[in-house]
Design an enzyme around this catalytic site. Structure first.
Site, PDB file in Angstrom:
ATOM      1  N   LEU A 189       0.838  -1.197   0.000  1.00 50.12           N
ATOM      2  CA  LEU A 189       0.000   0.000   0.000  1.00 50.12           C
ATOM      3  C   LEU A 189       0.873   1.248   0.000  1.00 50.12           C
ATOM      4  O   LEU A 189       1.968   1.240   0.557  1.00 50.12           O
ATOM      5  CB  LEU A 189      -0.886   0.005   1.250  1.00 50.12           C
ATOM      6  CG  LEU A 189      -1.851  -1.173   1.364  1.00 50.12           C
ATOM      7  CD1 LEU A 189      -2.526  -1.173   2.735  1.00 50.12           C
ATOM      8  CD2 LEU A 189      -2.900  -1.110   0.254  1.00 50.12           C
ATOM      9  N   GLU A 214       5.133  -3.694  12.985  1.00 50.22           N
ATOM     10  CA  GLU A 214       4.712  -2.802  14.079  1.00 50.22           C
ATOM     11  C   GLU A 214       3.203  -2.556  14.089  1.00 50.22           C
ATOM     12  O   GLU A 214       2.602  -2.368  15.141  1.00 50.22           O
ATOM     13  CB  GLU A 214       5.421  -1.458  13.928  1.00 50.22           C
ATOM     14  CG  GLU A 214       4.918  -0.388  14.867  1.00 50.22           C
ATOM     15  CD  GLU A 214       5.574   0.959  14.636  1.00 50.22           C
ATOM     16  OE1 GLU A 214       6.207   1.451  15.565  1.00 50.22           O
ATOM     17  OE2 GLU A 214       5.464   1.511  13.518  1.00 50.22           O
ATOM     18  N   ARG A 217      -4.393  -5.974   5.182  1.00 46.99           N
ATOM     19  CA  ARG A 217      -3.323  -6.258   6.139  1.00 46.99           C
ATOM     20  C   ARG A 217      -3.796  -7.109   7.322  1.00 46.99           C
ATOM     21  O   ARG A 217      -2.991  -7.483   8.167  1.00 46.99           O
ATOM     22  CB  ARG A 217      -2.698  -4.950   6.624  1.00 46.99           C
ATOM     23  CG  ARG A 217      -2.083  -4.136   5.474  1.00 46.99           C
ATOM     24  CD  ARG A 217      -1.085  -3.119   5.938  1.00 46.99           C
ATOM     25  NE  ARG A 217      -0.073  -3.732   6.767  1.00 46.99           N
ATOM     26  CZ  ARG A 217       0.809  -3.060   7.495  1.00 46.99           C
ATOM     27  NH1 ARG A 217       0.799  -1.754   7.466  1.00 46.99           N
ATOM     28  NH2 ARG A 217       1.685  -3.689   8.240  1.00 46.99           N
ATOM     29  N   HIS A 220       0.624   7.697   9.419  1.00 43.09           N
ATOM     30  CA  HIS A 220       0.518   7.357  10.840  1.00 43.09           C
ATOM     31  C   HIS A 220       1.076   8.487  11.712  1.00 43.09           C
ATOM     32  O   HIS A 220       1.856   9.319  11.231  1.00 43.09           O
ATOM     33  CB  HIS A 220       1.364   6.105  11.139  1.00 43.09           C
ATOM     34  CG  HIS A 220       0.837   4.826  10.567  1.00 43.09           C
ATOM     35  ND1 HIS A 220       1.643   3.935   9.876  1.00 43.09           N
ATOM     36  CD2 HIS A 220      -0.391   4.273  10.604  1.00 43.09           C
ATOM     37  CE1 HIS A 220       0.912   2.889   9.517  1.00 43.09           C
ATOM     38  NE2 HIS A 220      -0.322   3.061   9.939  1.00 43.09           N
ATOM     39  N   VAL A 271       7.242   3.004   0.204  1.00 42.28           N
ATOM     40  CA  VAL A 271       5.887   2.487   0.498  1.00 42.28           C
ATOM     41  C   VAL A 271       5.496   2.816   1.949  1.00 42.28           C
ATOM     42  O   VAL A 271       4.840   2.038   2.632  1.00 42.28           O
ATOM     43  CB  VAL A 271       5.762   0.970   0.186  1.00 42.28           C
ATOM     44  CG1 VAL A 271       5.698   0.731  -1.310  1.00 42.28           C
ATOM     45  CG2 VAL A 271       6.896   0.173   0.811  1.00 42.28           C
ATOM     46  N   CYS A 294       8.560   0.752  11.954  1.00 43.94           N
ATOM     47  CA  CYS A 294       7.550  -0.154  11.371  1.00 43.94           C
ATOM     48  C   CYS A 294       8.023  -1.609  11.294  1.00 43.94           C
ATOM     49  O   CYS A 294       7.204  -2.522  11.240  1.00 43.94           O
ATOM     50  CB  CYS A 294       7.213   0.257   9.941  1.00 43.94           C
ATOM     51  SG  CYS A 294       6.607   1.916   9.792  1.00 43.94           S
TER      52      CYS A 294
HETATM   53  N1  GLY Z   1       2.793   0.333   3.167  1.00 42.25           N
HETATM   54  C1  GLY Z   1       2.535   0.463   4.546  1.00 42.25           C
HETATM   55  C2  GLY Z   1       1.087   0.594   4.798  1.00 42.25           C
HETATM   56  O1  GLY Z   1       0.451   1.250   4.043  1.00 42.25           O
HETATM   57  O2  GLY Z   1       0.500   0.063   5.696  1.00 42.25           O
END
Ligand code: GLY
Length: 283
Positions: A26, A76, A96, A171, A266, A272
């Site tokens: 993502l 994470e 995810r 985040h 990304v 993370c």
């Molecule tokens: N690519 C990390 C996320 O979007 O969660």
């Protein structure tokens, strides 16, 4: 957890990079054309794992990568561990959610008390969770909602939990992290500075700040390890020359630049890629 133990870790749970990260991970900016070099990303990750294991002596629990989970290196987001409790999250991105299974097993094997976020109205990514050793700040972002923050507060009842709006970043920790006890590393953007102000206003505690020019560089990893003292894993001079100079001025830390430029494409920061845990009795 005693405040004196802030930054003390014995174990790290990590996960290797699947080939699918390059095309399918993502991205906050879906128009971004920045191509990830998979081999370079894997090398960066190996270096990161090696710093944890060989330089710092942590016990590294390495989960198997899975092609169907292109973002799985960013462990994470699927667990928040504090003291003996591990909250297995419900990540904000549906793609995810499958990442939690392997993490739950690893945390169970470390005899942590597992709390699962099963409420289907809740979402929370660990990247939105900043633990200062004294309290939690939870970013309310596209990935984390108020119900997720409430469940985190229920799981870690010894600590105050405050929420912070996160509008311009993926985040909360896309622009801040802890750089030492009571020391918040923070980016220079207006959004980052505003979020810091919000955190300071909501807190009963006083924090110092370490301002770096680049928001992404404010994502660093602080540890305090027996025999090694204060340690900071941070961006490299090649990635962020000006921010790197700010870190280089820290005199009390063992400074370890760790390359991360491929995963940054990304939206992955240094924090993370590991879940850090203090389980001395499991060594
Ligand atoms: N690519 C990390 C996320 O979007 O969660």
């Amino acid at each position: 957890m005693q405040y004196a133990d802030f930054g003390r870790f014995t174990h790290a749970v990590v996960r290797a990079i699947p080939e699918s990260l390059t095309a399918e991970a993502l991205r906050r900016d879906s128009a971004s054309q920045q191509q990830v070099d998979t081999a370079a990303a894997q090398l960066e990750t190996e270096r990161y794992f090696s710093v944890l294991e060989n330089t710092l002596g942590l016990r590294v629990v390495r989960l198997q990568e899975e092609e169907a989970l292109p973002d799985c290196v960013f462990v994470e987001d699927v667990a928040v561990v504090c003291g003996d409790t591990a909250l297995v999250t419900r990540p904000g991105a549906p793609s995810r959610r499958g990442e939690t299974e392997a993490m739950k097993k690893a945390l169970t094997d470390l005899d942590l008390n597992i709390v699962e976020m099963t409420d289907e109205s809740a979402t929370l990514d660990g990247g939105d969770v900043l633990f200062t050793g004294k309290e939690f700040f939870v970013g309310l972002s596209k990935r984390t909602n108020r119900r997720g923050a409430e469940i985190l507060a229920d799981a870690f009842k010894d600590y105050a939990v405050s929420t912070v709006p996160v509008l311009d970043h993926l985040h909360l920790k896309s622009f801040c992290s802890m750089a030492g006890p009571g020391l918040i590393a923070i980016g220079s953007s207006e959004a980052a500075q505003k979020a810091l102000k919000t955190m300071q206003q909501m807190s009963d505690h006083k924090y110092d700040k370490l301002t770096v020019p680049d928001d992404a560089a404010a994502n660093c990893i602080y540890m305090n390890l027996p025999g090694k003292g204060h340690i900071l894993l941070h961006c490299t001079p090649e990635e962020f020359p000006e921010s790197s100079k700010v870190f280089e001025k820290l005199k009390d830390h063992m400074l370890i630049p760790v390359p991360n430029s491929e995963k940054m494409k990304v939206d992955g920061g240094l924090t993370c890629c590991s879940v850090l845990i203090n389980r001395p009795e499991k060594l």
